[in-house]
Design a protein around this motif. Structure first.
Motif, short mmCIF file in Angstrom:
data_model
loop_
_atom_site.label_atom_id
_atom_site.label_comp_id
_atom_site.label_asym_id
_atom_site.label_seq_id
_atom_site.Cartn_x
_atom_site.Cartn_y
_atom_site.Cartn_z
N ASP A 237 66.16 2.09 -37.12
CA ASP A 237 64.82 1.87 -36.56
C ASP A 237 63.76 2.45 -37.49
O ASP A 237 62.74 1.81 -37.78
N ARG A 238 64.00 3.68 -37.92
CA ARG A 238 63.01 4.37 -38.77
C ARG A 238 62.79 3.63 -40.08
O ARG A 238 61.66 3.48 -40.55
N ALA A 239 63.90 3.17 -40.66
CA ALA A 239 63.81 2.44 -41.92
C ALA A 239 62.97 1.16 -41.73
O ALA A 239 62.12 0.85 -42.56
N TYR A 240 63.21 0.45 -40.62
CA TYR A 240 62.44 -0.78 -40.36
C TYR A 240 60.96 -0.45 -40.16
O TYR A 240 60.08 -1.11 -40.72
N LEU A 241 60.69 0.58 -39.38
CA LEU A 241 59.29 0.97 -39.13
C LEU A 241 58.58 1.34 -40.42
O LEU A 241 57.41 1.02 -40.61
N ARG A 242 59.31 1.99 -41.33
CA ARG A 242 58.68 2.36 -42.62
C ARG A 242 58.29 1.12 -43.41
O ARG A 242 57.25 1.12 -44.07
N ASP A 248 56.68 8.17 -41.04
CA ASP A 248 57.74 8.87 -40.30
C ASP A 248 57.43 10.37 -40.28
O ASP A 248 57.43 11.01 -41.33
N PRO A 249 57.16 10.93 -39.08
CA PRO A 249 56.80 12.35 -39.03
C PRO A 249 57.94 13.28 -39.41
O PRO A 249 57.71 14.44 -39.75
#
Ligand code: 6GU
Length: 263
Positions: A237-242, A248-249
């Motif tokens: 998820d984090r990779a996609y959001l980036r 990413d906090p």
């Protein structure tokens, strides 16, 4: 589950309780809503329930005696037992704790709730001290009274009570994991020149699931980025959001750097 509602305007509840899912849940006996008219507990000739504020100022304040008598009468109606101890007495007020899905889930664990609808100018502070356990607001705006707020709470809590709606829709929905929902489509496949996203008609369940997850992440980033800080996110998820420009906090220094260097 039983909801006792204390109000000066019991007639306001007829609409919401007599339609759709709440109506069905009440008919099935899964939930029970008991309305109590606070005015019935006023003892003077005019059945007065409010009065001018001490110290002056606009508006009227709910008098302590009828409201306290009503709360005490309602609490005495169902005897306290081991299985049902004293229910929480909750005041609907714009200065209460902000209502969230988390609070709805917590309230749904009680067998009984007592909801007190205040008028917006307020309730005598001494009744709050003596008899109110918790105060809830449904948002940062002012309503004419707590009735609509009580209906919102009944609706949000009732649908979490087992047997009111199917368990799958609850597990799947927005806020249960802190993300907004993916977009939904139904037939026809093309409507006014707008086609349904091809992946949804592809029959590839894995690709559908990935597309939906990504849509949820994208929507949450666009509309409610504040929710991402508390959402249950995987590394994928984090990779996609980036890739969408999210800072990413949990990525200390790199966060600022990636934002600063984004083209
Ligand atoms: Cl619970 N009551 C009133 N009067 N206004 C509100 C509210 C409650 N929540 C938001 N606005």
């Amino acid at each position: 589950m039983r909801f006792d509602v204390l109000t000066l305007f019991p007639g306001m509840f007829a609409g919401p309780l007599n339609e759709s899912i709440l109506k069905r849940a009440i008919q099935a006996g899964v939930i029970n809503v008991v309305l109590h008219d606070i005015r019935a507990y006023a003892t003077d000739r005019h059945r007065t329930t409010d009065d001018a504020p001490y110290g002056g100022g606009a508006g009227m304040v709910m008098k302590p005696e009828p409201l306290a008598a009503c709360i005490r009468a309602v609490l005495s109606m169902a005897p306290e037992t081991e299985e049902s101890p004293k229910p929480p007495v909750i005041l609907m007020t714009p200065d209460g704790e902000p209502f969230t899905q988390r609070i709805a889930a917590e309230l749904a664990t009680y067998p009984r709730l007592v909801l007190v609808c205040g008028r917006y100018e307020g309730v005598d502070e001494r009744v709050r001290e003596a008899l109110i356990d918790r105060e809830i607001s449904i948002g940062d705006y002012v309503l004419t009274g707590g009735e609509l707020a009580a209906m919102v709470i009944i609706d949000a809590v009732a649908r979490l009570v087992p047997g009111v709606i199917d368990a799958e829709s609850i597990a799947d929905e927005s806020f249960s994991d802190g993300l907004l929902e993916y977009p939904q489509y139904t037939r026809p496949a093309v409507w006014e020149g707008r086609a349904v996203p091809p992946v949804l008609v592809s029959g590839h369940h894995g690709e559908v699931a990935q597309w939906r997850r990504r849509e949820r992440l994208r929507r949450t980033l666009e509309r409610r980025p504040d929710l991402l800080a508390r959402a249950a996110l995987t590394e994928t998820d984090r990779a996609y959001l980036r890739t969408l420009g999210w800072n990413d906090p949990t990525v200390g220094e790199g966060a600022e750097h990636s934002a600063a260097t984004k083209s």
